[in-house]
Design a protein around this motif. Structure first.
Motif, short mmCIF file in Angstrom:
data_model
loop_
_atom_site.label_atom_id
_atom_site.label_comp_id
_atom_site.label_asym_id
_atom_site.label_seq_id
_atom_site.Cartn_x
_atom_site.Cartn_y
_atom_site.Cartn_z
N PHE A 393 16.19 -36.60 4.89
CA PHE A 393 16.52 -37.98 5.41
C PHE A 393 15.66 -39.17 4.82
O PHE A 393 15.61 -40.46 5.00
CB PHE A 393 16.34 -37.94 6.92
CG PHE A 393 17.07 -36.92 7.54
CD1 PHE A 393 18.50 -36.64 7.36
CD2 PHE A 393 16.44 -36.12 8.70
CE1 PHE A 393 19.25 -35.51 8.07
CE2 PHE A 393 17.06 -35.02 9.00
CZ PHE A 393 18.45 -34.62 8.93
N THR A 394 14.52 -38.79 3.95
CA THR A 394 13.77 -39.83 3.33
C THR A 394 13.54 -39.19 1.73
O THR A 394 13.70 -38.10 1.66
CB THR A 394 12.55 -39.95 4.13
OG1 THR A 394 11.74 -38.79 3.88
CG2 THR A 394 12.58 -40.50 5.51
N GLY A 395 13.16 -40.41 1.07
CA GLY A 395 12.78 -39.79 -0.17
C GLY A 395 11.75 -38.82 -0.56
O GLY A 395 11.80 -37.82 -0.92
N PRO A 396 10.59 -38.87 0.29
CA PRO A 396 9.65 -37.91 0.09
C PRO A 396 10.05 -36.52 0.47
O PRO A 396 9.81 -35.68 -0.14
CB PRO A 396 8.41 -38.44 0.92
CG PRO A 396 8.89 -40.16 0.84
CD PRO A 396 10.07 -40.12 0.88
N ASP A 397 10.67 -36.65 1.71
CA ASP A 397 11.18 -35.28 2.19
C ASP A 397 12.09 -34.70 1.06
O ASP A 397 12.18 -33.36 1.22
CB ASP A 397 12.00 -35.58 3.51
CG ASP A 397 11.03 -35.77 4.59
OD1 ASP A 397 9.63 -35.59 4.53
OD2 ASP A 397 11.25 -36.27 5.77
N ALA A 398 13.20 -35.46 0.41
CA ALA A 398 14.02 -34.97 -0.36
C ALA A 398 13.08 -34.28 -1.31
O ALA A 398 13.44 -33.07 -2.06
CB ALA A 398 14.74 -35.96 -0.94
#
Length: 482
Positions: A393-398
């Motif tokens: 759900f976020t860029g870093p998590d992706a």
């Protein structure tokens, strides 16, 4: 007051076109065809009471042009105080007056456009809110434990219809913007007119049946082919038929007919959409293709819509080199829309059959979207098709999920907070373990600039929300496994 001309200088000769010899002795108001702003008697009275008059006059020059002059008239007196002449100083202000008139007309036009914009925004809010009620109701039905299968089926149908309605409105808005800015690109190829009209009528049949309307269709005796964007022309005739259905009332008759124009070069086809329903008011008819124009702004909004359908029709037809006209005898007299389109002189060669559909292959899909409902529902749908899915759900998590999961395909939202989808895509492309990963942008932005930005960031494809699942399915089937 307006006597004979006794003095005529070089400036007057240049302004009006008559030489000094030609002007002297002539009555000025006759020579110049003077148009006074007030009755001559009133102007004369002011001049004799005050000794001067200042104002604007309209004169006609020797070559027939009407010009506006700023005039300063002053009485000249003799030694005994008797008025013996009128001294007149004239300045050409035609250009200034034309500019002022143009600015005033533009101000009126802008005020009208501003009112139309305000009405449209209110209408847009109403129309976008309308689907929310049935969507919420349908969601409640699906969450009810004891809902019957028939109720669940109805709820699912409601959700599908309302999403289509909202998508259509948003697409229409985007289309108008793209066409206005010259950014729309037609994908032309030889297409049969009958296929376009058949597709359009199939989309309105249910609406006509619900209103007990009779829809008659008449095709040309021989096949007619156009060099056109079939999807866009289908949009044109669907809009016209939908309008006929919406505005004609229960039990009315609608006809769609097409025929080759006789004796016309280059050859063209004439398509008519007629109805015997509500008709168009005479004052509206000249503006019916203008943006945001509707026959009524009533609070009940019985017919709905954004008032942009006919604008799209007009502009798309023109992009195809055709024309469209609207006719109506007035309210309750029905209406007719006549579309003329250029056609091909001969039928194109037959197209080869499509290649066989590739079988479904299970893929590893990473779905990234800050809208958690969107990401999770997409993951459920793709998992049901046999794919292995992961969500972020976020860029870093992706980036973390990608390094662990090693997806073959990434569905990546652009509008992520903090680190947007473009930056995430560039990071993914830099990971050696993900060489050849299939990157698909998911976004609500679809301008040529957005497509170019996605391509430069490393995306392979671009999907506009709500995602077309059929297109996604084709891409996943045809993707060569790495």
């Amino acid at each position: 007051m307006e006597g004979k001309i006794r003095y005529w200088n070089h400036g007057a000769a240049e302004l009006y076109g008559w030489s000094r010899e030609e002007a002297l002795g002539k009555f000025s108001h006759r020579l110049l065809q003077t148009k006074f702003p007030t009755p001559v008697e009133e102007l004369t009275d002011v001049l004799h009471r005050t000794g001067h008059w200042i104002g604007e006059l309209v004169h006609t020059t020797r070559d027939g042009r009407c010009i506006t002059v700023f005039a300063r008239k002053t009485l000249d007196y003799d030694g005994e105080g008797n008025a013996v002449a009128v001294m007149e100083n004239l300045t050409d202000i035609t250009a200034r007056r034309t500019l002022e008139d143009s600015l005033a007309a533009r101000a009126v036009e802008l005020a009208r456009a501003d009112r139309s914009k305000d009405e449209f925004l209110a209408m847009l809010a109403h129309e976008l809110r309308n689907p929310l009620a049935p969507l919420r109701n349908a969601a409640e039905i699906l969450q009810t434990a004891n809902a019957t299968e028939d109720e669940r089926r109805q709820a699912q149908n409601i959700i599908g219809r309302q999403i289509e309605n909202m998508s259509r409105m948003i697409d229409d808005l985007l289309d108008v913007s793209r066409i206005t800015e010259g950014k729309i690109e037609l994908r032309k190829k030889p297409v049969p007119l009958e296929a376009i009209l058949t597709a359009a009528t199939s989309l309105v049949h249910s609406g006509c049946d619900a209103r007990h309307q009779d829809l008659a269709v008449s095709m040309p005796a021989e096949p007619v082919f156009l060099n056109a964007d079939g999807t866009r022309l289908e949009q044109v005739f669907t809009n016209l038929l939908n309008n006929a259905c919406k505005y004609s009332g229960d039990g009315c008759h609608i006809s769609l007919s097409a025929e080759r124009a006789a004796g016309v070069e280059p050859p063209e086809v004439i398509v008519r959409v007629r109805d015997d329903g509500a008709g168009i008011a005479p004052e509206l008819l000249p503006r019916v293709f203008d943006l945001f124009v509707q026959a009524t702004r009533a609070l009940d909004r019985a017919h709905g819509g954004l008032g942009i359908g006919l604008t799209l029709v007009s502009r798309l037809v023109k992009l195809h080199g055709g024309s469209v006209e609207a006719h109506s005898g007035g309210l309750d007299q029905g209406s007719e829309f006549v579309v003329r389109l250029p056609i091909l002189r001969r039928a194109p060669p037959p197209t080869p059959p499509p290649p066989p559909v590739a079988r479904e292959i299970s893929r590893r899909l990473l779905i990234v979207d800050d809208n958690t409902d969107s990401a999770r529902s997409m993951a459920i749908l793709q998992a049901r098709r046999g794919h292995v899915t992961r969500t972020a759900f976020t860029g870093p998590d992706a980036l973390t999920a990608a390094a662990e999961f090693l997806p073959e395909v990434v569905l990546l939202d652009i509008g992520l907070p903090g680190m947007d989808g473009f930056e995430v895509a560039r990071h993914l492309r830099a990971m050696p373990a993900l060489a050849g990963v299939f990157l698909i942008a998911m976004t609500g932005y679809a301008s040529p600039e957005d497509l170019l930005a996605a391509k430069q960031a490393g995306f392979d494809e671009h999907l506009v929300k709500p995602v077309d699942l059929d297109i996604l399915r084709v891409w996943l089937r045809s993707r060569v496994q790495n």
